[in-house]
Design a protein around this motif. Structure first.
Motif, mmCIF file in Angstrom:
data_model
loop_
_atom_site.group_PDB
_atom_site.id
_atom_site.type_symbol
_atom_site.label_atom_id
_atom_site.label_comp_id
_atom_site.label_asym_id
_atom_site.label_seq_id
_atom_site.Cartn_x
_atom_site.Cartn_y
_atom_site.Cartn_z
ATOM 1 N N GLU A 1 -41.752 -90.063 27.520
ATOM 2 C CA GLU A 1 -41.212 -91.027 26.565
ATOM 3 C C GLU A 1 -40.397 -90.311 25.489
ATOM 4 N N GLY A 2 -39.295 -90.885 25.124
ATOM 5 C CA GLY A 2 -38.481 -90.343 24.039
ATOM 6 C C GLY A 2 -37.396 -89.401 24.545
ATOM 7 N N ASN A 3 -36.680 -88.808 23.594
ATOM 8 C CA ASN A 3 -35.576 -87.916 23.930
ATOM 9 C C ASN A 3 -36.087 -86.482 24.076
ATOM 10 N N TYR A 4 -36.715 -86.250 25.189
ATOM 11 C CA TYR A 4 -37.312 -84.946 25.452
ATOM 12 C C TYR A 4 -37.049 -84.522 26.901
ATOM 13 N N HIS B 1 -53.213 -70.184 42.561
ATOM 14 C CA HIS B 1 -53.000 -68.817 42.085
ATOM 15 C C HIS B 1 -52.019 -68.765 40.911
ATOM 16 N N PHE B 2 -51.789 -69.918 40.295
ATOM 17 C CA PHE B 2 -50.882 -69.996 39.151
ATOM 18 C C PHE B 2 -51.529 -70.732 37.992
ATOM 19 N N ASP B 3 -51.155 -70.339 36.779
ATOM 20 C CA ASP B 3 -51.381 -71.163 35.604
ATOM 21 C C ASP B 3 -50.123 -71.986 35.358
ATOM 22 N N VAL B 4 -50.299 -73.218 34.893
ATOM 23 C CA VAL B 4 -49.171 -74.113 34.665
ATOM 24 C C VAL B 4 -48.895 -74.208 33.173
ATOM 25 N N LYS B 5 -47.668 -73.923 32.809
ATOM 26 C CA LYS B 5 -47.231 -74.009 31.415
ATOM 27 C C LYS B 5 -46.288 -75.211 31.283
ATOM 28 N N SER B 6 -46.586 -76.082 30.334
ATOM 29 C CA SER B 6 -45.724 -77.234 30.072
ATOM 30 C C SER B 6 -44.785 -76.913 28.907
ATOM 31 N N VAL B 7 -43.477 -77.080 29.135
ATOM 32 C CA VAL B 7 -42.466 -76.812 28.117
ATOM 33 C C VAL B 7 -41.819 -78.127 27.714
ATOM 34 N N MET B 8 -41.864 -78.451 26.411
ATOM 35 C CA MET B 8 -41.314 -79.711 25.889
ATOM 36 C C MET B 8 -40.169 -79.392 24.929
ATOM 37 N N LEU B 9 -38.989 -79.912 25.240
ATOM 38 C CA LEU B 9 -37.786 -79.653 24.444
ATOM 39 C C LEU B 9 -37.236 -80.965 23.887
ATOM 40 N N SER B 10 -37.046 -81.035 22.569
ATOM 41 C CA SER B 10 -36.408 -82.205 21.961
ATOM 42 C C SER B 10 -34.901 -82.141 22.192
ATOM 43 N N THR B 11 -34.354 -83.189 22.745
ATOM 44 C CA THR B 11 -32.902 -83.259 22.986
ATOM 45 C C THR B 11 -32.183 -84.098 21.944
ATOM 46 N N GLU B 12 -32.910 -84.590 20.928
ATOM 47 C CA GLU B 12 -32.320 -85.511 19.954
ATOM 48 C C GLU B 12 -31.516 -84.767 18.898
ATOM 49 N N GLY B 13 -32.031 -83.688 18.378
ATOM 50 C CA GLY B 13 -31.303 -82.885 17.403
ATOM 51 C C GLY B 13 -31.245 -83.461 16.003
ATOM 52 N N LYS B 14 -31.989 -84.530 15.693
ATOM 53 C CA LYS B 14 -31.978 -85.130 14.350
ATOM 54 C C LYS B 14 -32.915 -84.377 13.416
ATOM 55 N N PRO B 15 -32.618 -84.386 12.123
ATOM 56 C CA PRO B 15 -33.527 -83.767 11.147
ATOM 57 C C PRO B 15 -34.893 -84.437 11.187
ATOM 58 N N PHE B 16 -35.948 -83.652 10.944
ATOM 59 C CA PHE B 16 -37.309 -84.181 10.980
ATOM 60 C C PHE B 16 -38.080 -83.653 9.784
ATOM 61 N N ASP B 17 -38.770 -84.591 9.075
ATOM 62 C CA ASP B 17 -39.656 -84.198 7.980
ATOM 63 C C ASP B 17 -40.769 -85.224 7.904
ATOM 64 N N GLN C 1 -43.464 -94.445 7.242
ATOM 65 C CA GLN C 1 -42.493 -95.059 8.148
ATOM 66 C C GLN C 1 -42.397 -94.342 9.522
ATOM 67 N N GLN C 2 -43.106 -93.238 9.645
ATOM 68 C CA GLN C 2 -43.032 -92.521 10.936
ATOM 69 C C GLN C 2 -43.656 -93.376 12.034
ATOM 70 N N PRO C 3 -42.990 -93.512 13.172
ATOM 71 C CA PRO C 3 -43.517 -94.385 14.230
ATOM 72 C C PRO C 3 -44.737 -93.840 14.948
ATOM 73 N N ARG C 4 -44.878 -92.486 15.020
ATOM 74 C CA ARG C 4 -46.011 -91.931 15.751
ATOM 75 C C ARG C 4 -46.238 -90.478 15.340
ATOM 76 N N LEU C 5 -47.436 -90.040 15.541
ATOM 77 C CA LEU C 5 -47.780 -88.657 15.214
ATOM 78 C C LEU C 5 -47.508 -87.730 16.408
ATOM 79 N N ASN C 6 -47.714 -88.240 17.633
ATOM 80 C CA ASN C 6 -47.484 -87.386 18.791
ATOM 81 C C ASN C 6 -46.978 -88.230 19.965
#
Length: 506
Positions: free
Chosen positions: A137-140, A478-494, A501-506
């Motif tokens: 879900e989202g721009n990721y 025989h492998f460990d699985v690493k999940s990589v999450m990249l934001s593609t939105e590029g908007k400022p975040f604070d 007003q934040q829609p969600r924590l995670n």
């Protein structure tokens, strides 16, 4: 053994960091030819220091550039080159395995001939491997990366020394892991030879190490070592509990293929002669020393008497003798201890009132009077509660139990702490799939037995173990699985500016 005889016996060491080395102290163990009882080698009972040296070698190879930094395509080229060398060496290897574990040469030739393709199959999986891109879900952009887990500790049994080793070793090499193998103290010779062969054909030092010794010492030191990442063990259920508990303390992955008491359900629509042929093969190949041995024949009453009579006759006709002779059909069990165990179950069958219809005695083979030979044994009129119907014998020993209905056959089959394999004999395709779905087992054969393939997952449930060897399941474990999450939105975040007003924590 006198000093003169001992001098004629080869003293073998461990194989660590690409070469055979002497043990760091510790005792020794005699390796015997089961067909003659003669000592053919002396191996170390490896110390904790030996095991630590082997694990350190495996860790250094895993982290080093020669193996850990090798490109996948180069690694697969090496694996295929080793498979070719393995194939060339097969005549030497199957003769050595016959000498060491007593299986007839026709069996070892047929079994070992498949092993180079285990390496090639897993090499193919390495080339075909793809990581996942996961819609979220989202721009990721979410993707996975698999990294080899590290050092694999592998404890192998005496019954199929090279085959069971290669079930694990193929996945180890293809995934980029490294390994320390503790072979059975009864049958270490082909494992040592394979380690040398692989080293001679370019496998970097430390990738494949061997420590010899008995399970209670050397095996325990390996299973509880703090720097292993996975434990693979094929053996008895109690050995699996002990080793598995030790490995759990260091949070190692585990694949344990343990005991079995394979039920074979024979329905009256199946050809009796063919059922008997499969019964003899399933029960007596490898002198019955397999976890998937056809141990319980559950036979419909309408064909029960004919089945018992024919199986008894076929069993009595099996040729017992020198396993080096191509005419031999049944060799010795691996040791005096195993011979005594089989004979103790013969006595248990008599004590419980079962009917002995074939075998049941030690066999003296001319010229091999000190060999560990025992007649293939069949008990009929066995009740499911009897000890011979419940405990694993691990020898050329099977029982026949009558049933009337499909539901009764399944109830008898599933009344066991084990769940490794099961077999069904029927011409009714609906029944075949129905029973296969309901029987408690990790492997089911319909109108066959002892069939395996490197693409097909292998393993059991309940007291028969956890995890799977073979197939993509084994490769992936025989492998460990690493999940990589990249934001593609590029908007400022604070978060702390306008938190309400934040829609969600995670």
């Amino acid at each position: 053994m006198n000093a003169k005889a001992e001098a004629a016996v080869a003293a073998r060491g461990n194989f660590i960091d690409g070469r055979e080395v002497e043990s760091i102290g510790g005792g020794t163990v005699e390796v015997k030819n089961p067909a003659t009882g003669a000592v053919i080698a002396i191996i170390p009972d490896s110390t904790r220091e030996d095991v630590d040296a082997a694990v350190k070698s495996a860790r250094a190879a895993f982290n080093g550039d020669a193996w850990g930094g090798m490109a996948i395509r180069e690694r697969v080229k090496l694996i295929n080159r080793i498979a070719d060398a393995f194939e060339t060496a097969l005549p030497e290897l199957y003769q050595l395995e016959t000498q060491n574990n007593g299986r007839p040469v026709n069996e070892t030739r047929a079994q070992l001939g498949r092993l180079p393709d285990f390496l090639r199959y897993f090499g193919g999986l390495a080339l075909a491997r793809r990581d996942d891109v996961i819609p979220v879900e989202g721009n990721y952009l979410n993707y996975t990366r698999r990294t080899p887990i590290g050092v694999v500790a592998n404890c192998t049994p005496f019954n199929h020394p090279l085959m069971i080793l290669c079930k694990s070793l193929a996945a180890v090499l293809a995934s980029g892991c490294t390994t320390v193998v503790k072979p059975s103290e009864y049958t270490p010779l082909t494992t040592l030879r394979l380690a040398k062969l692989m080293s001679d054909n370019g496998l970097p030092p430390g990738v494949f190490n061997v420590v010899n010794g008995i399970g209670a010492s050397s095996g325990r030191f390996l299973a509880e070592h703090h720097d292993i990442n996975k434990l693979v063990l094929t053996g008895g259920t109690e050995a699996g509990r002990i080793a598995g508990s030790a490995a759990a303390k260091v949070f190692a992955h585990q694949t344990l293929e343990l005991g079995g008491k394979t039920p074979v359900m024979v329905f009256d629509d199946y050809d009796v002669e063919q059922a008997v042929n499969y019964a003899a093969f399933g029960a007596f190949v490898g002198a019955g020393q397999t976890c998937v041995c056809a141990a319980r024949h559950i036979v419909q009453k309408t064909i029960y008497d004919e089945f018992v009579e024919r199986l008894a006759a076929k069993t009595k006709a099996i040729r017992i003798g020198d396993p080096r002779d191509p005419e031999t059909q049944l060799g010795p069990v691996v040791s005096q201890r195993q011979l005594d165990r089989v004979l103790s179950f013969v006595q248990a069958g008599h004590d419980d009132g079962a009917r002995l219809v074939a075998g049941g005695q030690r066999r003296i083979v001319p010229g091999h009077e000190n060999g560990f030979f025992v007649e293939p044994t069949v008990f009929a009129d066995v009740a499911p509660h009897m000890r011979i119907a419940r405990e694993e014998v691990f020898g050329p020993f099977t029982v026949v139990i009558p049933f009337e209905t499909e539901e009764e056959a399944l109830a008898i089959a599933n009344d066991s702490p084990f769940g490794l394999a099961a077999a069904i004999r029927t011409r009714d395709v609906h029944r075949a799939h129905r029973v296969a779905a309901k029987v408690k087992a990790g492997i089911v054969w319909i109108n066959d037995h002892h069939r395996l393939d490197p693409a097909s997952p292998w393993g059991g449930v309940d007291d028969s173990g956890i995890g799977r060897e073979f197939g993509i399941e084994s490769f992936n474990d025989h492998f460990d699985v690493k999940s990589v999450m990249l934001s593609t939105e590029g908007k400022p975040f604070d978060w702390y500016k306008g938190t309400s007003q934040q829609p969600r924590l995670n």
